[in-house]
Scaffold this motif. Structure first.
Motif, PDB file in Angstrom:
ATOM      1  N   MET A   1       0.849  -1.179   0.000  1.00 39.59           N
ATOM      2  CA  MET A   1       0.000   0.000   0.000  1.00 39.59           C
ATOM      3  C   MET A   1       0.894   1.241   0.000  1.00 39.59           C
ATOM      4  N   LYS A   2       0.652   2.109  -0.962  1.00 40.32           N
ATOM      5  CA  LYS A   2       1.464   3.312  -1.116  1.00 40.32           C
ATOM      6  C   LYS A   2       0.919   4.415  -0.201  1.00 40.32           C
ATOM      7  N   LYS A   3       1.838   5.088   0.510  1.00 44.76           N
ATOM      8  CA  LYS A   3       1.474   6.145   1.433  1.00 44.76           C
ATOM      9  C   LYS A   3       1.280   7.458   0.680  1.00 44.76           C
ATOM     10  N   LYS A   4       0.216   8.194   1.009  1.00 40.90           N
ATOM     11  CA  LYS A   4      -0.055   9.479   0.366  1.00 40.90           C
ATOM     12  C   LYS A   4       0.892  10.545   0.932  1.00 40.90           C
ATOM     13  N   PRO A   5       1.521  11.357   0.076  1.00 42.04           N
ATOM     14  CA  PRO A   5       2.459  12.372   0.572  1.00 42.04           C
ATOM     15  C   PRO A   5       1.730  13.485   1.327  1.00 42.04           C
ATOM     16  N   HIS A   6       2.465  14.123   2.214  1.00 41.80           N
ATOM     17  CA  HIS A   6       1.930  15.257   2.973  1.00 41.80           C
ATOM     18  C   HIS A   6       1.661  16.414   2.013  1.00 41.80           C
ATOM     19  N   PRO A   7       0.545  17.178   2.194  1.00 45.83           N
ATOM     20  CA  PRO A   7       0.217  18.265   1.247  1.00 45.83           C
ATOM     21  C   PRO A   7       1.310  19.321   1.104  1.00 45.83           C
ATOM     22  N   ALA A   8       2.069  19.567   2.176  1.00 49.17           N
ATOM     23  CA  ALA A   8       3.122  20.579   2.090  1.00 49.17           C
ATOM     24  C   ALA A   8       4.328  20.064   1.306  1.00 49.17           C
ATOM     25  N   GLY A   9       4.434  18.749   1.143  1.00 49.10           N
ATOM     26  CA  GLY A   9       5.570  18.184   0.459  1.00 49.10           C
ATOM     27  C   GLY A   9       5.311  17.841  -0.997  1.00 49.10           C
ATOM     28  N   GLU A  10       4.146  18.177  -1.505  1.00 53.44           N
ATOM     29  CA  GLU A  10       3.828  17.861  -2.894  1.00 53.44           C
ATOM     30  C   GLU A  10       4.644  18.743  -3.837  1.00 53.44           C
ATOM     31  N   ARG A  11       5.076  18.159  -4.942  1.00 54.43           N
ATOM     32  CA  ARG A  11       5.830  18.922  -5.945  1.00 54.43           C
ATOM     33  C   ARG A  11       4.856  19.663  -6.845  1.00 54.43           C
ATOM     34  N   ARG A  12       5.244  20.859  -7.194  1.00 59.44           N
ATOM     35  CA  ARG A  12       4.444  21.668  -8.103  1.00 59.44           C
ATOM     36  C   ARG A  12       5.338  22.148  -9.226  1.00 59.44           C
ATOM     37  N   ARG A  13       4.737  22.358 -10.381  1.00 54.61           N
ATOM     38  CA  ARG A  13       5.515  22.812 -11.527  1.00 54.61           C
ATOM     39  C   ARG A  13       5.732  24.328 -11.499  1.00 54.61           C
ATOM     40  N   GLU A  14       4.778  25.085 -10.988  1.00 57.81           N
ATOM     41  CA  GLU A  14       4.930  26.542 -10.970  1.00 57.81           C
ATOM     42  C   GLU A  14       5.804  26.963  -9.785  1.00 57.81           C
ATOM     43  N   THR A  15       6.417  28.127  -9.908  1.00 56.28           N
ATOM     44  CA  THR A  15       7.249  28.626  -8.821  1.00 56.28           C
ATOM     45  C   THR A  15       6.366  29.218  -7.732  1.00 56.28           C
ATOM     46  N   VAL A  16       6.845  29.121  -6.511  1.00 58.25           N
ATOM     47  CA  VAL A  16       6.095  29.581  -5.348  1.00 58.25           C
ATOM     48  C   VAL A  16       7.031  30.437  -4.508  1.00 58.25           C
ATOM     49  N   THR A  17       6.513  31.516  -3.930  1.00 62.94           N
ATOM     50  CA  THR A  17       7.331  32.361  -3.070  1.00 62.94           C
ATOM     51  C   THR A  17       7.548  31.666  -1.727  1.00 62.94           C
ATOM     52  N   MET A  18       8.591  32.076  -1.028  1.00 60.35           N
ATOM     53  CA  MET A  18       8.875  31.500   0.288  1.00 60.35           C
ATOM     54  C   MET A  18       7.748  31.792   1.269  1.00 60.35           C
ATOM     55  N   LYS A  19       7.151  32.980   1.173  1.00 60.37           N
ATOM     56  CA  LYS A  19       6.051  33.327   2.068  1.00 60.37           C
ATOM     57  C   LYS A  19       4.880  32.378   1.876  1.00 60.37           C
ATOM     58  N   ASP A  20       4.522  32.111   0.622  1.00 61.91           N
ATOM     59  CA  ASP A  20       3.422  31.184   0.355  1.00 61.91           C
ATOM     60  C   ASP A  20       3.754  29.781   0.829  1.00 61.91           C
ATOM     61  N   LEU A  21       5.000  29.390   0.668  1.00 62.26           N
ATOM     62  CA  LEU A  21       5.432  28.074   1.109  1.00 62.26           C
ATOM     63  C   LEU A  21       5.369  27.949   2.629  1.00 62.26           C
ATOM     64  N   MET A  22       5.838  28.981   3.320  1.00 59.86           N
ATOM     65  CA  MET A  22       5.780  28.974   4.794  1.00 59.86           C
ATOM     66  C   MET A  22       4.344  28.972   5.288  1.00 59.86           C
ATOM     67  N   ASP A  23       3.486  29.781   4.656  1.00 61.89           N
ATOM     68  CA  ASP A  23       2.074  29.806   5.043  1.00 61.89           C
ATOM     69  C   ASP A  23       1.425  28.441   4.859  1.00 61.89           C
ATOM     70  N   ALA A  24       1.744  27.761   3.766  1.00 61.44           N
ATOM     71  CA  ALA A  24       1.185  26.434   3.516  1.00 61.44           C
ATOM     72  C   ALA A  24       1.682  25.425   4.544  1.00 61.44           C
ATOM     73  N   MET A  25       2.947  25.526   4.900  1.00 66.58           N
ATOM     74  CA  MET A  25       3.497  24.607   5.894  1.00 66.58           C
ATOM     75  C   MET A  25       2.865  24.826   7.265  1.00 66.58           C
ATOM     76  N   LEU A  26       2.772  26.107   7.677  1.00 66.44           N
ATOM     77  CA  LEU A  26       2.175  26.405   8.972  1.00 66.44           C
ATOM     78  C   LEU A  26       0.721  25.961   9.028  1.00 66.44           C
TER      79      LEU A  26
END
Length: 105
Positions: A1-26
């Motif tokens: 059974m394959k484990k689903k990745p954490h939403p904050a760890g998903e890869r995205r093709r578009e670039t994201v700012t550090m602020k948006d990344l930190m907000d998503a992680m928090l």
């Protein structure tokens, strides 16, 4: 059974700012409210100015209530009359509601 990745760890093709990344992680770890409340204590001097910050002896946040301990009774009385303005200034600094009530001790 394959484990689903954490939403904050998903890869995205578009670039994201550090602020948006930190907000998503928090938000994913459900600690965004506590982070904002801790940031409030460090930003208190900027929000209220040095005159009020120098007379503030303690800042504490309990259940979305900002408890401010002041060393000056006249300042406490003055700020007590403008609780809504203080709350609006705090919330405007963050762009969202961080505290729901302000108490001066």
């Amino acid at each position: 059974m394959k484990k689903k990745p954490h939403p904050a760890g998903e890869r995205r093709r578009e670039t994201v700012t550090m602020k948006d990344l930190m907000d998503a992680m928090l938000k994913s770890y459900n600690i965004d409210r506590r982070f904002d409340q801790a940031s409030l204590i460090t930003k208190w001097n900027k929000i209220m100015g040095t005159a009020i910050a120098n007379r503030t002896t303690n800042l504490e946040i309990r259940k979305d209530v900002l408890i401010i301990t002041l060393s000056s009774a006249p300042l406490k009385h003055e700020l007590n009359n403008s609780k809504q303005k203080v709350m609006d200034m705090v919330n405007a600094e963050f762009g969202k509601r961080v505290v729901n009530q302000v108490l001066f001790v």
